[in-house]
Design a protein around this motif. Structure first.
Motif, short mmCIF file in Angstrom:
data_model
loop_
_atom_site.label_atom_id
_atom_site.label_comp_id
_atom_site.label_asym_id
_atom_site.label_seq_id
_atom_site.Cartn_x
_atom_site.Cartn_y
_atom_site.Cartn_z
N THR A 45 7.35 44.34 4.28
CA THR A 45 7.66 45.77 4.11
C THR A 45 7.46 46.22 2.66
O THR A 45 7.22 47.39 2.40
CB THR A 45 9.11 46.02 4.53
OG1 THR A 45 9.98 45.15 3.77
CG2 THR A 45 9.30 45.71 6.01
N ALA A 46 7.62 45.27 1.74
CA ALA A 46 7.44 45.59 0.31
C ALA A 46 7.21 44.28 -0.44
O ALA A 46 7.51 43.20 0.06
CB ALA A 46 8.66 46.32 -0.24
N LEU A 47 6.68 44.42 -1.64
CA LEU A 47 6.45 43.27 -2.49
C LEU A 47 7.40 43.30 -3.68
O LEU A 47 7.77 44.38 -4.15
CB LEU A 47 5.00 43.25 -2.99
CG LEU A 47 3.91 43.22 -1.92
CD1 LEU A 47 2.52 43.23 -2.57
CD2 LEU A 47 4.05 42.00 -1.01
N THR A 48 7.80 42.13 -4.14
CA THR A 48 8.75 42.05 -5.25
C THR A 48 8.48 40.81 -6.09
O THR A 48 7.95 39.81 -5.58
CB THR A 48 10.20 42.01 -4.73
OG1 THR A 48 11.09 41.93 -5.84
CG2 THR A 48 10.42 40.79 -3.84
N GLY A 49 8.85 40.89 -7.34
CA GLY A 49 8.76 39.73 -8.22
C GLY A 49 10.12 39.14 -8.53
O GLY A 49 10.24 38.27 -9.40
N ALA A 50 11.15 39.59 -7.78
CA ALA A 50 12.51 39.13 -8.04
C ALA A 50 12.65 37.64 -7.79
O ALA A 50 13.36 36.94 -8.53
CB ALA A 50 13.50 39.91 -7.17
N TRP A 51 11.99 37.14 -6.74
CA TRP A 51 12.11 35.70 -6.44
C TRP A 51 11.48 34.86 -7.55
O TRP A 51 11.98 33.77 -7.86
CB TRP A 51 11.44 35.39 -5.11
CG TRP A 51 11.81 36.31 -3.99
CD1 TRP A 51 10.96 36.95 -3.13
CD2 TRP A 51 13.13 36.71 -3.58
NE1 TRP A 51 11.65 37.71 -2.23
CE2 TRP A 51 12.99 37.59 -2.48
CE3 TRP A 51 14.41 36.43 -4.05
CZ2 TRP A 51 14.07 38.19 -1.85
CZ3 TRP A 51 15.51 37.02 -3.42
CH2 TRP A 51 15.32 37.88 -2.33
N TRP A 52 10.41 35.36 -8.13
CA TRP A 52 9.78 34.64 -9.24
C TRP A 52 10.71 34.60 -10.44
O TRP A 52 10.81 33.58 -11.13
CB TRP A 52 8.45 35.29 -9.61
CG TRP A 52 7.35 34.97 -8.65
CD1 TRP A 52 7.12 35.55 -7.43
CD2 TRP A 52 6.37 33.95 -8.81
NE1 TRP A 52 6.04 34.97 -6.82
CE2 TRP A 52 5.55 33.99 -7.64
CE3 TRP A 52 6.07 33.03 -9.80
CZ2 TRP A 52 4.47 33.13 -7.46
CZ3 TRP A 52 5.00 32.17 -9.64
CH2 TRP A 52 4.21 32.22 -8.48
N HIS A 53 11.40 35.70 -10.69
CA HIS A 53 12.35 35.74 -11.81
C HIS A 53 13.47 34.74 -11.58
O HIS A 53 13.88 34.00 -12.50
CB HIS A 53 12.91 37.16 -11.96
CG HIS A 53 13.86 37.31 -13.11
ND1 HIS A 53 15.22 37.10 -12.99
CD2 HIS A 53 13.62 37.63 -14.41
CE1 HIS A 53 15.79 37.30 -14.15
NE2 HIS A 53 14.85 37.62 -15.04
N ARG A 54 13.99 34.67 -10.36
CA ARG A 54 15.06 33.73 -10.06
C ARG A 54 14.59 32.28 -10.17
O ARG A 54 15.30 31.41 -10.68
CB ARG A 54 15.61 33.98 -8.65
CG ARG A 54 16.53 35.19 -8.54
CD ARG A 54 17.08 35.31 -7.14
NE ARG A 54 17.73 34.08 -6.70
CZ ARG A 54 18.24 33.90 -5.48
NH1 ARG A 54 18.14 34.88 -4.58
NH2 ARG A 54 18.83 32.78 -5.16
N ALA A 55 13.38 32.02 -9.69
CA ALA A 55 12.86 30.65 -9.72
C ALA A 55 12.63 30.19 -11.16
O ALA A 55 12.96 29.05 -11.51
CB ALA A 55 11.57 30.57 -8.93
N LEU A 56 12.07 31.07 -11.99
CA LEU A 56 11.77 30.69 -13.36
C LEU A 56 13.04 30.49 -14.19
O LEU A 56 13.01 29.82 -15.23
CB LEU A 56 10.88 31.74 -14.02
CG LEU A 56 9.46 31.87 -13.42
CD1 LEU A 56 8.70 33.00 -14.08
CD2 LEU A 56 8.69 30.55 -13.57
N HIS A 57 14.15 31.09 -13.74
CA HIS A 57 15.42 30.95 -14.46
C HIS A 57 16.37 30.00 -13.75
O HIS A 57 17.55 29.94 -14.07
CB HIS A 57 16.09 32.31 -14.62
CG HIS A 57 15.39 33.21 -15.60
ND1 HIS A 57 14.24 33.92 -15.28
CD2 HIS A 57 15.65 33.50 -16.91
CE1 HIS A 57 13.86 34.62 -16.33
NE2 HIS A 57 14.68 34.38 -17.33
N SER A 58 15.86 29.23 -12.79
CA SER A 58 16.69 28.26 -12.08
C SER A 58 16.72 26.95 -12.87
O SER A 58 15.69 26.29 -13.04
CB SER A 58 16.13 28.02 -10.67
OG SER A 58 16.80 26.94 -10.05
#
Length: 270
Positions: A45-58
């Motif tokens: 339904t939409a694209l987001t970069g939030a998961w990338w931000h969470r992964a890079l800060h995990s």
């Protein structure tokens, strides 16, 4: 060999279907890493970069990545030394049991990973634990090296078979010492095989799961193990897709480089 137009079309369709079957799931993983819907609704339904931000800060993912890099580098160094020496011994010398030695070196890559993992686990418990060495990064490196040696051995052995013995003989006739022949004649010819074997060994070690499960212990987590543990957690699923996407990229680069390095100028492969 000449193929008819119909045969070429059929073979092309079969090839395209096979490649699609293999690579379409990888594409879905990449798309889900930017899918705004946590349940991976299709189409997105939409694209987001939030998961990338969470992964890079995990912190867990970063620690697991660093562990995988160290394990891969350690296993690759061991594989380069042992695999190269074994290839030289088997393909440049004649001795009793040479074929048996070659078979035993290649055998680990043919065994099921779970069999290798169980055997290594039992061996480490029997040999290392009485010496005070527990399961950890060291046992992971040793476990990975058992099958990474095969990759280097096969690459170096294949290149050795293509090097004419007359080159070393000509070098000796010109007055070169054995170490000079190794440095100026043999090593330059083997350099692509060394690099290709090292890259493939690192890639194989980096994404190993089964053997790592039996040799890592409770306190050591490589990136594939981190992915496996977090895959069942609903809130971590998008982050896992991001890490998997990074793994795809990291796996493609060394394999592509190894393929280019192992290319034969005449058009073949090692």
């Amino acid at each position: 060999m000449h193929l008819s137009r119909t045969a070429r079309v059929v073979l092309g369709c079969i090839t395209a279907a096979g490649l699609t079957l293999v690579h379409l799931p990888l594409l879905l993983v990449v798309l889900n890493s930017v899918n705004a819907d946590r349940s991976f609704a299709w189409p997105p339904t939409a694209l987001t970069g939030a998961w990338w931000h969470r992964a890079l800060h995990s912190a867990g993912a970063r620690d697991a990545l660093w562990t995988s890099v160290r394990a891969g580098l350690g296993a690759t160094v061991i594989a380069l030394v042992l695999g190269s020496l074994a290839a030289f011994a088997v393909h440049r010398h004649r001795f009793f049991g040479r074929r048996t030695v070659s078979f035993l070196i290649v055998l680990p890559i043919a065994l099921p990973g779970i069999v290798t993992g169980i055997a290594l686990n039992a061996a480490f418990r029997t040999v290392l634990e009485p010496l005070g060495i527990g399961f950890g990064l060291f046992t992971v490196v040793v476990g990975h090296a058992t099958f990474c040696v095969v990759i280097v051995f096969n690459n170096v052995a294949a290149r050795l078979r293509r090097i004419a013995p007359s080159q070393a003989e000509a070098s000796a006739d010109l007055g070169a010492r054995p170490w000079q022949t190794l440095r100026y004649v043999t090593f330059p010819a083997l350099r692509p095989a060394f690099f290709a074997g090292a890259l493939l060994a690192f890639a194989l070690s980096f994404d190993e799961v089964v053997v790592t499960t039996f040799t890592a212990g409770a306190g050591t987590r490589t990136l594939p193990l981190w992915i496996y543990e977090n895959l069942a957690r609903p809130h971590q699923a998008p982050v896992v897709d991001v890490v998997a996407t990074l793994l795809i990229a990291l796996s493609v680069l060394p394999v592509y480089a190894a393929q280019r390095l192992s290319a034969d100028p005449a058009g073949g492969r090692l």
